[in-house]
Scaffold this motif. Sequence first.
Motif, mmCIF file in Angstrom:
data_model
loop_
_atom_site.group_PDB
_atom_site.id
_atom_site.type_symbol
_atom_site.label_atom_id
_atom_site.label_comp_id
_atom_site.label_asym_id
_atom_site.label_seq_id
_atom_site.Cartn_x
_atom_site.Cartn_y
_atom_site.Cartn_z
ATOM 1 N N HIS A 1 7.765 -18.638 19.392
ATOM 2 C CA HIS A 1 6.949 -19.028 18.237
ATOM 3 C C HIS A 1 7.531 -20.279 17.574
ATOM 4 O O HIS A 1 6.791 -21.207 17.206
ATOM 5 C CB HIS A 1 6.901 -17.866 17.236
ATOM 6 C CG HIS A 1 6.329 -18.231 15.900
ATOM 7 N ND1 HIS A 1 4.983 -18.197 15.638
ATOM 8 C CD2 HIS A 1 6.925 -18.654 14.755
ATOM 9 C CE1 HIS A 1 4.760 -18.576 14.395
ATOM 10 N NE2 HIS A 1 5.930 -18.853 13.826
ATOM 11 N N GLU B 1 0.403 -20.062 19.331
ATOM 12 C CA GLU B 1 1.397 -19.522 18.398
ATOM 13 C C GLU B 1 0.809 -18.391 17.557
ATOM 14 O O GLU B 1 1.440 -17.346 17.370
ATOM 15 C CB GLU B 1 1.880 -20.659 17.493
ATOM 16 C CG GLU B 1 2.676 -20.224 16.285
ATOM 17 C CD GLU B 1 2.703 -21.300 15.218
ATOM 18 O OE1 GLU B 1 3.121 -20.983 14.099
ATOM 19 O OE2 GLU B 1 2.295 -22.443 15.499
ATOM 20 N N HIS B 2 -0.416 -18.578 17.067
ATOM 21 C CA HIS B 2 -1.044 -17.559 16.215
ATOM 22 C C HIS B 2 -1.567 -16.378 17.021
ATOM 23 O O HIS B 2 -1.502 -15.232 16.554
ATOM 24 C CB HIS B 2 -2.189 -18.179 15.417
ATOM 25 C CG HIS B 2 -1.740 -19.121 14.348
ATOM 26 N ND1 HIS B 2 -0.935 -18.737 13.298
ATOM 27 C CD2 HIS B 2 -1.956 -20.454 14.182
ATOM 28 C CE1 HIS B 2 -0.693 -19.776 12.512
ATOM 29 N NE2 HIS B 2 -1.291 -20.834 13.032
ATOM 30 N N PRO C 1 3.201 -14.555 17.466
ATOM 31 C CA PRO C 1 3.291 -14.646 16.002
ATOM 32 C C PRO C 1 4.715 -14.640 15.468
ATOM 33 O O PRO C 1 4.943 -14.939 14.296
ATOM 34 C CB PRO C 1 2.522 -13.404 15.532
ATOM 35 C CG PRO C 1 2.614 -12.448 16.667
ATOM 36 C CD PRO C 1 2.628 -13.272 17.916
ATOM 37 N N ASP C 2 5.678 -14.286 16.288
ATOM 38 C CA ASP C 2 7.082 -14.318 15.866
ATOM 39 C C ASP C 2 7.956 -14.508 17.115
ATOM 40 O O ASP C 2 7.466 -14.562 18.234
ATOM 41 C CB ASP C 2 7.474 -13.036 15.119
ATOM 42 C CG ASP C 2 7.138 -11.775 15.905
ATOM 43 O OD1 ASP C 2 6.905 -11.872 17.130
ATOM 44 O OD2 ASP C 2 7.105 -10.693 15.313
ATOM 45 N N SER D 1 2.783 -18.416 8.789
ATOM 46 C CA SER D 1 3.327 -18.538 10.143
ATOM 47 C C SER D 1 3.046 -17.313 11.001
ATOM 48 O O SER D 1 2.965 -17.408 12.226
ATOM 49 C CB SER D 1 4.835 -18.774 10.074
ATOM 50 O OG SER D 1 5.471 -17.691 9.414
ATOM 51 N N ALA D 2 2.883 -16.146 10.370
ATOM 52 C CA ALA D 2 2.604 -14.915 11.117
ATOM 53 C C ALA D 2 1.114 -14.583 11.148
ATOM 54 O O ALA D 2 0.729 -13.432 11.372
ATOM 55 C CB ALA D 2 3.387 -13.747 10.514
ATOM 56 N N ASP D 3 0.282 -15.564 10.936
ATOM 57 C CA ASP D 3 -1.167 -15.374 10.910
ATOM 58 C C ASP D 3 -1.682 -15.076 12.323
ATOM 59 O O ASP D 3 -1.523 -15.870 13.241
ATOM 60 C CB ASP D 3 -1.817 -16.644 10.357
ATOM 61 C CG ASP D 3 -3.323 -16.522 10.229
ATOM 62 O OD1 ASP D 3 -3.866 -15.444 10.521
ATOM 63 O OD2 ASP D 3 -3.955 -17.514 9.832
ATOM 64 N N THR D 4 -2.308 -13.923 12.480
ATOM 65 C CA THR D 4 -2.877 -13.529 13.778
ATOM 66 C C THR D 4 -4.380 -13.283 13.690
ATOM 67 O O THR D 4 -4.958 -12.639 14.566
ATOM 68 C CB THR D 4 -2.192 -12.270 14.309
ATOM 69 O OG1 THR D 4 -2.349 -11.197 13.348
ATOM 70 C CG2 THR D 4 -0.713 -12.499 14.566
#
Length: 311
Positions: free
Chosen positions: A128, A118-119, A123-124, A66-69
């Motif tokens: 998000h 979102e990415h 990211p948070d 989910s926090a993939d940037t």
Amino acid sequence: LKPRLTVGTCALRADIRVGLAGMGTALEPQHVIKGGGVLSVALAIAGCCMQDWKCGSTCGVATAGSADTTMGTYLTDYVLAAMAAVMAWLAPSGDNVKMAMRGAFGLLAAACLCSGMEHQLFPDGKFHKYLWIAALICLGVGGLWRVYAALVAAQNAGYIKQWTDRQKQMYIFGGISVAYIVLIFLSYFEHISVPDVVMCVMHQSTFCLLLCIVAAVSEEIKWALAMLVSFGLATYVRISQPNPFKSNTKFNSTALMNCALMAYMVATFGLLLALYGKQTSFSKIENKADAMLDKVSTSKSGRRCCTCSFK
């Protein structure tokens, strides 16, 4: 004072109109199918060139999630969104098939766009979460109506028997869409024990199986195999998180999965076009007549029999 139009100005405007018309007709559905397939393979090859194949089992911490940037993740999301938007725009003319295709691929484009934002940008945080829920809902509902488009096109082509009228079919799929949205919210807020992402994968797997069944019944075996292989690869990458993609900071396993999903989207679009092309002229006329009779019977609060509407 009104500006005067010269002959040169009129000629320039005519040239512009002709040019825009040429641009609108230059892009054909077959170009999107071929180009999308080539693009998915090219991006996957480019991603393989970015990997450190010597790291083995010590590649580092996983970058997917989910926090993939990573750049590869949101870029492939945006490519998926652009492909889906073009497919929605190029949906063939027709009644329910056109409506379902435009709605399905439009929702898939929105899902991929939300995922990319979102990415890349959020990211948070609270936004998000909103984008994540929106992406899951659009992905699930879009996938469902893609099944509806294939079903209606196969019925119009005579491969599948129509068990009820079009209006009731739309109500059934609309009810399933609402139920899916409710399940996603219940899962997200942990009212049920199944994680939302697992539920989404389960639904997409079911949709893929249904599309493959429709393709097999409609004698479109090549598209059925293409959907099975591409969706199978995407599921495998999602579950196994293979090294060295798992920890790559530029092109990780999520980006690789998106490349497989590009091929899957191309295969579903190719199936829908093939089924639409098999519709006979009589089936199209009959479908139009059914829609008109349904509309008349509904507006006059009457009942409809085989070929008539009366009070």
